[in-house]
Design a protein around this motif. Structure first.
Motif, PDB file in Angstrom:
ATOM      1  N   GLY A 143      58.532  44.469  26.834  1.00  0.00           N
ATOM      2  CA  GLY A 143      56.805  44.657  27.264  1.00  0.00           C
ATOM      3  C   GLY A 143      56.060  46.428  27.607  1.00  0.00           C
ATOM      4  O   GLY A 143      56.929  46.709  28.482  1.00  0.00           O
ATOM      5  N   GLU A 144      54.990  46.838  27.040  1.00  0.00           N
ATOM      6  CA  GLU A 144      54.029  47.670  27.788  1.00  0.00           C
ATOM      7  C   GLU A 144      53.191  48.334  28.701  1.00  0.00           C
ATOM      8  O   GLU A 144      53.246  48.984  29.245  1.00  0.00           O
ATOM      9  CB  GLU A 144      54.186  48.871  26.566  1.00  0.00           C
ATOM     10  N   ASN A 145      52.673  46.315  28.895  1.00  0.00           N
ATOM     11  CA  ASN A 145      51.863  46.348  29.763  1.00  0.00           C
ATOM     12  C   ASN A 145      51.988  44.745  30.098  1.00  0.00           C
ATOM     13  O   ASN A 145      52.615  43.769  29.963  1.00  0.00           O
ATOM     14  CB  ASN A 145      50.005  46.295  29.185  1.00  0.00           C
ATOM     15  N   TYR A 146      51.689  44.563  31.856  1.00  0.00           N
ATOM     16  CA  TYR A 146      51.022  42.818  31.904  1.00  0.00           C
ATOM     17  C   TYR A 146      49.987  43.834  32.501  1.00  0.00           C
ATOM     18  O   TYR A 146      49.094  43.405  32.871  1.00  0.00           O
ATOM     19  CB  TYR A 146      52.094  42.510  33.822  1.00  0.00           C
ATOM     20  N   VAL A 147      49.412  42.110  31.995  1.00  0.00           N
ATOM     21  CA  VAL A 147      48.262  41.837  32.372  1.00  0.00           C
ATOM     22  C   VAL A 147      47.589  40.540  32.931  1.00  0.00           C
ATOM     23  O   VAL A 147      47.946  39.601  32.943  1.00  0.00           O
ATOM     24  CB  VAL A 147      47.047  41.620  30.755  1.00  0.00           C
ATOM     25  N   LEU A 148      46.684  40.248  34.240  1.00  0.00           N
ATOM     26  CA  LEU A 148      45.716  39.909  34.893  1.00  0.00           C
ATOM     27  C   LEU A 148      44.030  39.815  34.607  1.00  0.00           C
ATOM     28  O   LEU A 148      44.077  40.144  34.461  1.00  0.00           O
ATOM     29  CB  LEU A 148      45.716  40.186  36.380  1.00  0.00           C
ATOM     30  N   TRP A 149      44.059  38.454  33.525  1.00  0.00           N
ATOM     31  CA  TRP A 149      42.966  37.744  33.364  1.00  0.00           C
ATOM     32  C   TRP A 149      42.544  36.824  34.601  1.00  0.00           C
ATOM     33  O   TRP A 149      42.821  35.551  34.442  1.00  0.00           O
ATOM     34  CB  TRP A 149      43.373  37.666  32.583  1.00  0.00           C
ATOM     35  N   GLY A 150      42.033  36.765  35.686  1.00  0.00           N
ATOM     36  CA  GLY A 150      40.738  36.034  37.077  1.00  0.00           C
ATOM     37  C   GLY A 150      39.748  34.632  36.253  1.00  0.00           C
ATOM     38  O   GLY A 150      39.430  34.374  36.868  1.00  0.00           O
ATOM     39  N   GLY A 151      40.379  34.158  35.027  1.00  0.00           N
ATOM     40  CA  GLY A 151      39.669  33.296  34.709  1.00  0.00           C
ATOM     41  C   GLY A 151      39.471  31.967  35.538  1.00  0.00           C
ATOM     42  O   GLY A 151      38.145  31.875  35.494  1.00  0.00           O
ATOM     43  N   ARG A 152      40.201  31.965  36.346  1.00  0.00           N
ATOM     44  CA  ARG A 152      39.217  30.662  37.426  1.00  0.00           C
ATOM     45  C   ARG A 152      39.588  31.121  38.684  1.00  0.00           C
ATOM     46  O   ARG A 152      38.786  30.977  39.868  1.00  0.00           O
ATOM     47  CB  ARG A 152      39.870  29.620  37.573  1.00  0.00           C
ATOM     48  N   GLU A 153      39.679  32.796  38.575  1.00  0.00           N
ATOM     49  CA  GLU A 153      39.106  33.330  39.741  1.00  0.00           C
ATOM     50  C   GLU A 153      38.287  33.598  40.319  1.00  0.00           C
ATOM     51  O   GLU A 153      37.218  35.014  39.913  1.00  0.00           O
ATOM     52  CB  GLU A 153      39.680  34.690  40.358  1.00  0.00           C
ATOM     53  N   GLY A 154      37.519  32.541  41.253  1.00  0.00           N
ATOM     54  CA  GLY A 154      36.126  33.221  40.938  1.00  0.00           C
ATOM     55  C   GLY A 154      35.274  31.385  41.964  1.00  0.00           C
ATOM     56  O   GLY A 154      36.191  31.198  42.726  1.00  0.00           O
ATOM     57  N   TYR A 155      34.204  31.595  42.091  1.00  0.00           N
ATOM     58  CA  TYR A 155      33.398  30.040  41.902  1.00  0.00           C
ATOM     59  C   TYR A 155      32.355  29.221  40.750  1.00  0.00           C
ATOM     60  O   TYR A 155      31.991  30.061  40.143  1.00  0.00           O
ATOM     61  CB  TYR A 155      32.690  30.217  43.662  1.00  0.00           C
ATOM     62  N   GLU A 156      32.652  27.990  41.371  1.00  0.00           N
ATOM     63  CA  GLU A 156      31.684  27.277  40.557  1.00  0.00           C
ATOM     64  C   GLU A 156      30.138  27.122  41.119  1.00  0.00           C
ATOM     65  O   GLU A 156      29.449  26.868  41.235  1.00  0.00           O
ATOM     66  CB  GLU A 156      31.848  25.398  40.996  1.00  0.00           C
ATOM     67  N   THR A 157      30.292  26.792  42.472  1.00  0.00           N
ATOM     68  CA  THR A 157      29.301  27.307  43.743  1.00  0.00           C
ATOM     69  C   THR A 157      29.887  27.450  45.110  1.00  0.00           C
ATOM     70  O   THR A 157      30.997  27.214  46.022  1.00  0.00           O
ATOM     71  CB  THR A 157      28.647  26.051  44.369  1.00  0.00           C
ATOM     72  N   LEU A 158      28.641  28.337  45.527  1.00  0.00           N
ATOM     73  CA  LEU A 158      28.788  29.208  46.487  1.00  0.00           C
ATOM     74  C   LEU A 158      29.162  28.405  48.055  1.00  0.00           C
ATOM     75  O   LEU A 158      30.052  28.210  48.740  1.00  0.00           O
ATOM     76  CB  LEU A 158      27.533  29.817  47.115  1.00  0.00           C
TER      77      LEU A 158
END
Ligand code: XUL
Ligand code: CO
Length: 433
Positions: free
Chosen positions: A180-195
């Protein structure tokens, strides 16, 4: 061979006047532009998840597609792979991308997941050798399974952090094995629903340490590819930490990773962040972190990440203008992170969606190259800043406020506003698109 795409021959370039739906009108892979073939400029890639794993659901309804490989056995995963490689061959795309969860059924635990991924990795290797198709990037799906509902690296439960870290290790191993020429990280759940239940400082610190571990492991195994973060402001979570390119850059600086990690920029994510695609590309290039693109388009009315295939040449041209200005792709490419509409049921819809998108991108890239070769836009941009070329103006940047005030008083400096010439520039662009 499967018979899924039966009767559809490999697509060839037939020129703009062709009325054959199963042909390219603009994408001539061998055509040279700015010293490179279109194939080498564009580096097209198919996204495994949208074309082969997505069942056609939306928030109001489930599966619309019936595919012979749907199911959760390894035999069906291999049928899926065979069909995918047939599509790559028909389209003549040089690359594909996948998440672990797209290519193997979910196992009972980490050990079974890894064994299944390894089995499919070997199966891919055979198919890649047979077809010459390469891997643009691999990634781990750290967002679909319920264990990740409160995040992966940023989960309040250290066991989830551990499961995610172990999973990224196996996905990096698989990506490395497949060249593979790259490795991707997408943080779809790296965040919050409520503070209200979120410890922002702790979550960001964990995300930073997680990314450092990814980079450390890349060096440990000698993976030569690029680690890419894919920014997105929200969806599925209300707020995602990798909001946009500028935010990701600040995060990389904070954790000492700005020379190790680049960005994979997606059109639809840029729009969700309130930017244009070209804004995100230009920002990444100016920060030295431009890596790759996920090409698609959002519906401008719905406010969703609709992941449609691109179909606007003027928009795509402005995006490729920034890509070419940044020197073009090195390890990156044009990954179609795009899916059919859920009523597009037929096998041929998959082929035609990609073929049309490839033609749009080829036209956009050729227009961008023509704009760059003409040079008019860059001449006008340079003229706008020409005052800064004088020694006097440059010397001012080494002075302080008091000496500049003395200079303004002494020389009677009193600036005259000049036109930004925006309409002239827009008219100029329209000559090419
Ligand atoms: C989600 C998205 C992902 C990433 C890879 O919006 O774009 O498919 O590209 O995880
Ligand atoms: Co994407």
């Amino acid at each position: 061979m499967t018979d899924f795409f039966k009767g559809i021959p490999p697509l060839a370039y037939e020129g703009p006047d062709s009325s054959n739906a199963f042909s390219f009108r603009h994408y001539d892979p061998a055509r040279k532009v700015m010293g490179k073939t279109l194939a080498d400029h564009l580096r097209f890639s198919v996204a495994y998840w949208h074309s082969f794993a997505w069942p056609g659901g939306d928030p109001f309804g489930g599966q619309t597609f019936e595919r012979p490989w749907f199911g959760d056995t390894m035999d069906l995963a291999k049928l899926k792979a065979d069909t995918a490689f047939e599509m790559f061959r028909i389209l003549g795309v040089p690359f594909f991308c996948f998440h672990d969860a797209d290519v193997r059924p979910e196992g009972a635990d980490f050990v079974e997941n890894t064994a299944r991924l390894e089995e499919i990795t070997d199966y891919f290797l055979e198919n890649m050798e047979d077809t010459g198709v390469r891997l643009l990037w691999g990634t781990a799906n750290l967002f679909s399974h319920r264990r990740y509902m409160a995040g992966a690296a940023t989960n309040p439960d250290p066991d989830v952090f551990a499961f995610a870290a172990a999973t990224v290790k196996s996905c990096l191993d698989a990506t490395h094995k497949l060249g593979g020429e790259n490795y991707v990280l997408w943080g779809g759940r790296e965040g919050y629903e409520t503070l209200l239940n979120t410890d922002l400082s702790r979550e960001r610190a964990h995300a930073g340490r997680f990314l450092q571990m990814v980079v450390e492991y890349k060096h440990k195994i000698g993976f030569p590819g690029t680690i890419l973060i894919e920014p997105k402001p929200q969806e599925p979570t209300k707020h995602q930490y990798d909001h946009d390119v500028a935010t990701v850059y600040g995060f990389l600086k904070e954790f000492g990773l700005e020379t190790e990690v680049k960005v994979n920029i997606e059109q639809g994510h840029a729009i969700l962040a309130g930017h244009s695609f070209e804004h995100e590309l230009a920002m990444a290039a100016s920060l030295g972190i431009f890596g790759s693109i996920d090409m698609n388009r959002n519906d401008y009315q719905s406010g969703w990440d609709t992941d449609q295939f691109p179909n606007s040449v003027p928009e795509v041209a402005l995006a490729y203008y920034e890509v070419l200005k940044a020197g073009g792709f090195t390890t990156g490419g044009t990954n179609f992170d795009a899916k059919l509409r859920r009523q597009s049921l037929d096998p041929e819809d998959l082929i035609l969606a990609h073929a049309g998108a490839m033609d749009v991108c080829a036209r956009g890239l050729m227009a961008a190259a023509a704009m760059l070769e003409d040079g008019g836009l860059e001449d006008m941009r340079a003229a706008r800043y020409a005052g800064w070329n004088s020694d006097d103006a440059q010397a001012m940047l080494g002075e302080d406020l008091a000496s500049i005030a003395a200079r303004v008083t002494r020389d009677g400096i009193n600036p005259t506003p000049v036109s930004g010439r925006q309409e002239r520039l827009e008219n100029w662009v329209n000559r090419f698109v």
